[in-house]
Enzyme design. Structure first.
Site, PDB file in Angstrom:
ATOM      1  CB  ALA A 158      14.173  61.812  -4.601  1.00  0.00           C
ATOM      2  CE  LYS A 159       8.080  63.614  -9.945  1.00  0.00           C
ATOM      3  NZ  LYS A 159       9.148  63.478 -10.605  1.00  0.00           N
TER       4      LYS A 159
END
Lengths: 313, 313
Positions: free
Chosen positions: B107-108
């Protein structure tokens, strides 16, 4: 179709203020009436929190919609509570749009190629709230992955009359660790700023500004002045006013002479005004909405007195 | 409590491969049977896509769970479809955990202070799947905001036996725009790498590696070798193998002599194996699961033959 920067500036001129209200719900600080209503109608903790966040943000929106041009929901606080939190975020965005507010979803997304495009399509509704499931006008975006990873966001933004704010210089104490690294006399954040200004120029609408903006923290006033000069066509989103310690004087350099080109965010200082003096003294705990209204008026007046935003009046 | 790195390495040794299967569902490429089943039971586009993504990923998990140690769902593809997509992501993560897989949610995320903490609490379930609503073992994290913004993730990871992979050198063509900027002879990505290695050392478990890892793209093999040397205690997540163009030879430098210290991701090349030769020739379109199984076996064999991962056998 109307360009995001033009729409945002019309809203700023209409409300005569660049004050941006962040929506940062925290369960432990919510008004008792909101928590007990949510507890009465939901059973799992996540459902209770999500329902309470939704109601709390709805009530903030009702108070601030006549006063400010835009709101900035912080995705993290909703996401923490799973799909129920996400559904609440979706309804909060919709409610704010319906109330005529410009909505900047603060989710700081960033990824490569088609993945970035998926985020862009999901969050950038732009002018038509039905074009994305999170119907925001604008999204905050992280540049670390490289210029090519900004392109999908820019393309969707242009297509839909939406905007993005790219993180350039953030407001946290350790912002400089990587952002201040100098190469041939240029800081990393200046290098990102140059890339953003280029995108702003490419996305200019009828007015002076592009639809690609920059996040520049108020907690570093010198850098803010410098970045305003480096990015003359870039709308700025300035966090750090209020609870994070910056005052109106610190953000004055973010504006052009007309008082345009920047929006100044306050989240906790507005959402939880009732928890702090002078509002905790003036209002009873159950008068938290009056406290929000008073704090918003005070912020608007502060900005109007000590920054070129006074020229909007 | 078991440290993330130790749990991951136990899973790698148990499955005798460092192959990581990314879960990147794309609606236009889904098997016809899955789309029509979703259309038969749901009405809105978002609900149809979310149901189809969930079923598609469930079926992939059924195929790969006996073969690989871990999967990496890409949050963006689910989020694009709103709360329904988010609910599907939650169930996909749970299904993968129940199948005994280590789950890395890609999901950075990245934000400051209490906001970063909200993401960490929401995504890092670590050893106990009930401790977070997105029950991942591990989350990918963006470092641009500074070292202090990694701390909340590290703290929650340590507390829960979870891990994070910090973006160091990404696999996209424009990765170098900012990551390659040199200061006093040191690239930005090397500077981030040094910060990550320090955190890895601080979070070392019983084995050689810490719970704080780094994302290093396979598409830049030279940098990969260099970064392996710079971060001797840091587990690496290596994207770029397969569809993005890197081969097993390119990722060989990511491993230690035992074949540990790295996981190699393939997403599209596995998920949509049926769309490309040789699998499109060997299998009929409805045999897409056999194609996934064959592509996974081929990847495992490729890594075992051309990298130190062969020593795991």
């Amino acid at each position: 179709m109307h360009n995001f920067a033009d729409r945002l500036h019309a809203a700023i001129q209409n409300k005569k203020t660049p004050a941006l209200v962040g929506l940062d719900p925290r369960f432990d600080w919510l008004p008792a009436e909101i928590v007990s209503a949510a507890e009465a109608t939901h059973s799992s903790k996540a459902d209770i929190v999500a329902a309470a966040f939704e109601e709390f943000c709805f009530r903030i929106i009702d108070v601030v919609a006549p006063l400010v041009p835009a709101v900035k929901p912080q995705a993290a606080f909703f996401e923490e509570w799973g799909p129920a939190g996400c559904a609440a975020l979706q309804r909060v965005i919709k409610k704010a749009r319906d109330a005529g507010l410009v909505v900047i979803c603060d989710a700081k997304r960033g990824d490569i190629g088609s993945t970035a495009e998926a985020y862009a399509r999901g969050y950038l509704a732009g002018e038509n709230p039905d074009s994305a499931l999170w119907a925001a006008d604008c999204l905050t975006v992280n540049p670390y992955l490289g210029s090519d990873t900004l392109e999908p966001f820019v393309n969707v933004a242009v297509e839909r009359g939406a905007g993005i704010y790219v993180l350039v210089r953030t407001s946290n104490p350790g912002a400089g660790t990587f952002q201040d690294r100098k190469t041939d006399g240029t800081n990393l954040y200046e290098c990102v700023a140059a890339a953003v200004e280029e995108l702003a120029l490419k996305t200019k609408g009828a007015g002076h500004y592009g639809s690609i903006g920059a996040v520049v923290g108020a907690t570093y006033p010198e850098e803010l002045n410098q970045l305003r000069a480096l990015m003359p066509h870039t709308p700025l989103l300035v966090p750090g006013y209020g609870s994070q310690g910056a005052g109106a004087g610190d953000v004055a350099g973010a504006f052009d002479e007309q008082g345009l080109g920047a929006i100044i965010n306050s989240s906790r200082g507005i959402n939880f005004a009732i928890r702090k003096a002078p509002y905790s003294e003036k209002f009873a705990p159950e008068e938290w909405e009056q406290a929000i209204e008073a704090a918003t008026h005070d912020m608007i007046a502060d900005l109007a007195t000590h920054t070129p935003a006074g020229n909007l009046q």
